[in-house]
Design a protein around this motif. Structure first.
Motif, PDB file in Angstrom:
ATOM      1  N   ILE A  14       0.853  -1.191   0.000  1.00 53.52           N
ATOM      2  CA  ILE A  14       0.000   0.000   0.000  1.00 53.52           C
ATOM      3  C   ILE A  14       0.883   1.234   0.000  1.00 53.52           C
ATOM      4  O   ILE A  14       1.692   1.435   0.911  1.00 53.52           O
ATOM      5  CB  ILE A  14      -0.930   0.004   1.226  1.00 53.52           C
ATOM      6  CG1 ILE A  14      -1.833  -1.242   1.206  1.00 53.52           C
ATOM      7  CG2 ILE A  14      -1.773   1.272   1.250  1.00 53.52           C
ATOM      8  CD1 ILE A  14      -2.716  -1.376   2.422  1.00 53.52           C
ATOM      9  N   ASN A  16      -0.262   4.469  -0.064  1.00 56.82           N
ATOM     10  CA  ASN A  16      -0.844   5.559   0.711  1.00 56.82           C
ATOM     11  C   ASN A  16      -2.021   5.032   1.539  1.00 56.82           C
ATOM     12  O   ASN A  16      -2.924   4.402   0.995  1.00 56.82           O
ATOM     13  CB  ASN A  16      -1.353   6.677  -0.213  1.00 56.82           C
ATOM     14  CG  ASN A  16      -0.266   7.241  -1.094  1.00 56.82           C
ATOM     15  OD1 ASN A  16       0.534   8.058  -0.670  1.00 56.82           O
ATOM     16  ND2 ASN A  16      -0.224   6.797  -2.346  1.00 56.82           N
ATOM     17  N   MET A  17      -1.991   5.276   2.822  1.00 60.74           N
ATOM     18  CA  MET A  17      -3.114   4.948   3.699  1.00 60.74           C
ATOM     19  C   MET A  17      -2.984   5.801   4.957  1.00 60.74           C
ATOM     20  O   MET A  17      -2.007   5.695   5.697  1.00 60.74           O
ATOM     21  CB  MET A  17      -3.152   3.466   4.066  1.00 60.74           C
ATOM     22  CG  MET A  17      -4.422   3.075   4.832  1.00 60.74           C
ATOM     23  SD  MET A  17      -4.581   1.290   5.093  1.00 60.74           S
ATOM     24  CE  MET A  17      -3.240   1.032   6.271  1.00 60.74           C
ATOM     25  N   GLY A  31      -0.311   8.504   9.250  1.00 52.50           N
ATOM     26  CA  GLY A  31      -0.197   7.324   8.408  1.00 52.50           C
ATOM     27  C   GLY A  31       0.724   7.545   7.226  1.00 52.50           C
ATOM     28  O   GLY A  31       1.543   8.472   7.195  1.00 52.50           O
ATOM     29  N   LYS A  32       0.567   6.687   6.212  1.00 51.04           N
ATOM     30  CA  LYS A  32       1.416   6.707   5.025  1.00 51.04           C
ATOM     31  C   LYS A  32       0.858   7.724   4.042  1.00 51.04           C
ATOM     32  O   LYS A  32      -0.171   7.488   3.422  1.00 51.04           O
ATOM     33  CB  LYS A  32       1.489   5.311   4.405  1.00 51.04           C
ATOM     34  CG  LYS A  32       2.719   5.073   3.568  1.00 51.04           C
ATOM     35  CD  LYS A  32       2.861   3.601   3.216  1.00 51.04           C
ATOM     36  CE  LYS A  32       4.187   3.333   2.531  1.00 51.04           C
ATOM     37  NZ  LYS A  32       4.339   1.900   2.172  1.00 51.04           N
ATOM     38  N   GLN A  33       1.534   8.825   3.870  1.00 54.84           N
ATOM     39  CA  GLN A  33       1.009   9.974   3.143  1.00 54.84           C
ATOM     40  C   GLN A  33       2.049  10.518   2.169  1.00 54.84           C
ATOM     41  O   GLN A  33       3.239  10.232   2.268  1.00 54.84           O
ATOM     42  CB  GLN A  33       0.629  11.079   4.134  1.00 54.84           C
ATOM     43  CG  GLN A  33       1.785  11.493   5.020  1.00 54.84           C
ATOM     44  CD  GLN A  33       1.374  12.349   6.192  1.00 54.84           C
ATOM     45  OE1 GLN A  33       1.164  13.546   6.043  1.00 54.84           O
ATOM     46  NE2 GLN A  33       1.305  11.736   7.373  1.00 54.84           N
TER      47      GLN A  33
END
Length: 318
Positions: A14, A16-17, A31-33
């Motif tokens: 993933i 982006n999450m 989070g993952k941005q």
């Protein structure tokens, strides 16, 4: 009848999450941005989170796992803060940017600190080693419109402070004397990177762009060693040598087809990469990219080590 077993992988990556909490004056992202500082197209000296593929600089970057906070004090002005907590203060990544935008100028001031790890092989025993620095970066980035020409640039000042050194020595081997110096960087020294670019769009929609990039982290051709290539391939450094020139021309052939040609020249070893890309939209949810490269230079130069390359990419959105 022969059987050919095939294992279906159950791992998903993933990019982006994240979770967001926002109001009219701030936005908190956990989070993952996407965090992509800088105004450069191929290189971004003020970006501490990503290193682009110079053969495909426009490709989407993987998200950064961090806590990000955008603050909007007034119209045209913003403050961005990001932190990646680690085991202690010295290894924790923090980043801050103040940005001011107007109709003709976008200007940002950046400051950051993070742990930066260099690795290599200790010659002649070829034991892997790692050296970690606390890297302090401060810089600026801008983009502006002057008489129809777009200009952009970045400047970054970097200072290194040595934190840790570790050499992976097998337990059954004894070494009486450890290497005094494995790193090509010095603790307490400063290193500069900067970029300058210009672009223009003609009335027929032909878009051209040029960029010049310099990095103190690069070396002269005759001073390169194997570990320098390891740093570059791992993404620790943005370039092998010091000075590069980029030129691109992009033209929309039709509403669904865009052709692109760009040249990257290593000014230090006189090698060049010629790249061509054809992008096609096959519908609302499908895009294809066909990329080809031709390389010119000596066999021991950065781009001259191979002659040609190509790739085909299919992107499906849902």
């Amino acid at each position: 009848m022969s059987e050919f077993p095939y294992t279906l992988q159950d791992t998903f990556y993933i990019d982006n999450m994240f979770l967001q909490l926002f109001s009219s004056h701030f936005r908190l992202t956990l989070g993952k941005q996407q965090i992509s500082p800088g105004t450069g197209y191929v290189w971004n000296p003020t970006d501490i989170f990503n290193v682009k593929d110079i053969m495909d600089p426009a490709y989407e970057q993987t998200g950064v796992t961090a806590i990000g906070l955008d603050i909007y004090p007034m119209a045209g002005n913003s403050i961005f803060l990001a932190i990646q907590p680690k085991e202690d203060v010295d290894h924790t990544t923090w980043y801050a940017r103040i940005r001011q935008s107007t109709a003709a100028l976008d200007l940002s001031l950046n400051i950051a600190q993070y742990a930066w790890t260099e690795s290599g092989l200790y010659d002649p025993l070829l034991f892997p080693w790692e050296r970690t620095y606390k890297r302090f970066m401060t810089g600026t980035a801008f983009s502006a419109d002057i008489a129809g020409f777009g200009v952009h640039g970045e400047y970054a000042y970097n200072k290194l402070t040595s934190l840790d050194f570790y050499i992976h020595i097998p337990k059954d081997i004894e070494i009486l004397i450890l290497p005094e110096k494995t790193s090509r960087f010095s603790s307490g020294e400063h290193y500069i990177e900067f970029l300058a670019g210009i672009d223009y769009t003609f009335d027929n929609s032909l878009f051209i762009m040029a960029e010049y990039f310099h990095s103190d982290f690069g070396k002269d051709k005759e001073d390169l060693v194997f570990n320098d290539f390891l740093q570059y391939m791992s993404g620790t450094t943005r370039s092998i040598n010091r000075d590069y020139l980029f030129f691109q021309a992009m033209y929309p052939v039709t509403d669904l087809i865009t052709s692109t040609a760009f040249i990257i020249t290593n000014l230090n070893d006189q090698s060049t990469a010629l790249n061509f890309q054809l992008s096609t939209t096959l519908g609302n949810n499908v895009e294809t990219d066909i990329l080809g490269s031709w390389f010119v230079g000596d066999e021991d130069s950065e781009f001259g080590t191979q002659k040609a390359a190509g790739r085909i990419r299919l992107k499906v959105f849902f």
